[in-house]
Design an enzyme around this catalytic site. Structure first.
Site, PDB file in Angstrom:
ATOM      1  N   ASP A   1       0.747  -1.215   0.014  1.00 18.26           N
ATOM      2  CA  ASP A   1       0.088  -0.147  -0.016  1.00 18.26           C
ATOM      3  C   ASP A   1       1.023   1.269   0.056  1.00 18.26           C
ATOM      4  OD1 ASP A   1      -1.963   1.811   0.277  1.00 18.26           O
ATOM      5  OD2 ASP A   1      -2.710   1.320   2.039  1.00 18.26           O
TER       6      ASP A   1
ATOM      7  N   CYS B   1      -7.573 -25.705  12.650  1.00 22.58           N
ATOM      8  CA  CYS B   1      -6.447 -24.805  12.778  1.00 22.58           C
ATOM      9  C   CYS B   1      -5.453 -25.098  13.916  1.00 22.58           C
ATOM     10  CB  CYS B   1      -6.702 -23.433  12.950  1.00 22.58           C
ATOM     11  SG  CYS B   1      -7.041 -22.684  14.521  1.00 22.58           S
TER      12      CYS B   1
ATOM     13  N   CYS C   1     -13.059 -26.276  13.822  1.00 20.61           N
ATOM     14  CA  CYS C   1     -11.888 -25.719  13.270  1.00 20.61           C
ATOM     15  C   CYS C   1     -10.742 -26.693  13.317  1.00 20.61           C
ATOM     16  CB  CYS C   1     -11.936 -24.335  13.666  1.00 20.61           C
ATOM     17  SG  CYS C   1     -10.235 -23.513  13.046  1.00 20.61           S
TER      18      CYS C   1
ATOM     19  N   ASP D   1      -7.812  -6.787   2.043  1.00 23.74           N
ATOM     20  CA  ASP D   1      -6.909  -7.155   3.100  1.00 23.74           C
ATOM     21  C   ASP D   1      -7.499  -6.137   4.218  1.00 23.74           C
ATOM     22  OD1 ASP D   1      -6.556  -4.083   2.060  1.00 23.74           O
ATOM     23  OD2 ASP D   1      -5.381  -4.294   4.094  1.00 23.74           O
TER      24      ASP D   1
ATOM     25  N   HIS E   1      -6.276 -18.432  14.810  1.00 27.94           N
ATOM     26  CA  HIS E   1      -7.456 -19.203  14.382  1.00 27.94           C
ATOM     27  C   HIS E   1      -8.164 -17.998  13.667  1.00 27.94           C
ATOM     28  CE1 HIS E   1     -11.740 -20.470  14.574  1.00 27.94           C
ATOM     29  NE2 HIS E   1     -12.069 -19.390  15.079  1.00 27.94           N
TER      30      HIS E   1
ATOM     31  N   CYS F   1      -6.837 -24.409  17.503  1.00 23.47           N
ATOM     32  CA  CYS F   1      -7.853 -25.215  17.905  1.00 23.47           C
ATOM     33  C   CYS F   1      -7.573 -26.580  18.178  1.00 23.47           C
ATOM     34  CB  CYS F   1      -9.015 -24.996  16.965  1.00 23.47           C
ATOM     35  SG  CYS F   1      -9.798 -23.555  16.820  1.00 23.47           S
TER      36      CYS F   1
END
Ligand SMILES: [Zn+2]
Length: 378
Positions: free
Chosen positions: A92, A310, A308, A270, A340, A313
């Site tokens: 950016d 991930c 989840c 984003d 997560h 988790c």
């Protein structure tokens, strides 16, 4: 590989599937770019990005200019070396950050005066400096410097912002050609401003398209205008952008805003939202937000999100322990909930792409709308 966007499904204004090709690899769109503002994700190892499904990342040119400086970043291998990430990166220009530092009153014809965030004193952040900085950082995509007023702002202020945004876009577009940036592998996106005013959005989008950028961003959203006005701004911009070029909605990343942005033809997003929410003990799930500091989680033995897969988790740390850890200001809970949340958001984008391919986008959209009603805050 040179920069190229392939529209695989969809049109200018509805949900789309695409593939963005860059010198550092390809990205399936719609996609979410995690934000490493100062060249680092907060609390998450770079090698976790690929397993999560991340294909493109974002960093901020103004902050890297301020520290460690372009020359140091070049010595570290450019922005890819700094991030320890070999995939595509977008930088950016810092327009939004500069204006969020209170610089709107100091916009001049040739740039904006802003306080140096590290050393104090004033910096003249100009279109030329934003261009040179991003050329030095060597990201795959550079953004033009634009003028980003808070919303809602009256039409005269927005009109002036659009005119200055277009004048600066012209300068940077010319520099891009003169310096042979495309041959060096860098693409350049223009940014549509115009606030909540449909006719200004249209005017800005059409003028940018005439300048022939590699892609187009929708900016000046998520700055206090509310969900519906934001989505109106997206609609008023997307319809005037070429269907076969990539569109990026800047700074947007709640589950509701993502799926509603996709529904209106956005390809890239984003936002710091997933990791910021994680640091503030808020977990994102298909059933809405979990506020882990709530007393009802005190002796809850279940994992953060039982649905989840991930690493946070699966770590075995129960909700009750996360709550106690947040209260004790331990390091681990913000990291686990950030992991997560990022996994959830990147996974949501994959589910959106699958749903679009299978023709089941609307049920997923309804599910997210009911779990994340627009009236809720963080
Ligand atoms: Zn998880």
């Amino acid at each position: 590989m040179t920069f190229r966007f392939e529209l695989l499904q969809g049109s200018a204004t509805g949900p789309r599937l695409g593939r963005l090709h860059t010198p550092h690899g390809s990205v399936s769109t719609p996609a979410f770019m995690p934000v490493a503002t100062r060249g680092m994700l907060r609390g998450i190892l770079p090698d976790r990005m690929r397993p999560m499904g991340v294909e493109m990342m974002l960093s901020n040119a103004f902050h890297l200019y301020a520290r460690p400086g372009v020359e140091i970043v070049r010595e570290l291998g450019g922005v890819h070396g700094m991030l320890a990430w070999d995939g595509p990166v977008l930088t950016d220009s810092g327009g939004f950050q500069v204006f969020s530092l209170g610089a709107l009153g100091k916009v001049r014809e040739d740039g904006v005066q802003v306080e140096h965030p590290v050393y104090g004193g004033m910096v003249d952040w100009t279109p030329q400096l934003a261009f040179e900085t991003q050329a030095g950082l060597a990201a795959d995509v550079a953004m033009v410097l634009d003028v980003c007023p808070d919303q809602p702002t009256d039409a005269a202020v927005c009109q002036a912002a659009v005119e200055r945004t277009l004048a600066w876009a012209r300068i940077q577009r010319d520099l891009h050609d003169q310096r042979g940036a495309a041959a060096c592998g860098q693409a350049q996106f223009g940014i549509v401003q115009g606030g909540v005013h449909a006719e200004l959005r249209e005017q800005c989008a059409k003028a940018l398209v005439e300048m022939q950028f590699d892609g187009y961003a929708i900016g000046g959203v998520s700055v206090g205008e509310g969900h519906q006005a934001m989505m109106d701004g997206v609609e008023h911009s997307a319809g005037h952008l070429p269907a076969d070029q990539v569109r990026y909605l800047m700074g947007v990343g709640t589950p509701l805003d993502l799926i509603e942005g996709v529904a209106r033809g956005v390809d890239l997003f984003d936002c710091v939202f997933p990791t910021r929410a994680g640091r503030f003990a808020t977990a994102l799930t298909d059933h809405g937000r979990l506020h882990l500091l709530n007393a009802r989680f005190k002796s809850d033995r279940s994992p953060l999100d039982p649905e989840c897969p991930c690493s946070a988790c699966l770590s075995g740390v129960p909700r009750g322990a996360l709550r106690a850890g947040f209260k004790a200001k331990e390091l681990l809970p913000p990291i686990l909930v950030s992991i997560h949340n990022l996994h959830y958001i990147v996974g949501l984008m994959a589910r959106i792409r699958d749903a679009l391919a299978e023709g089941s986008f609307d049920p997923l959209r309804e599910r997210i709308r009911s779990a994340y009603p627009p009236t809720l805050g963080l």
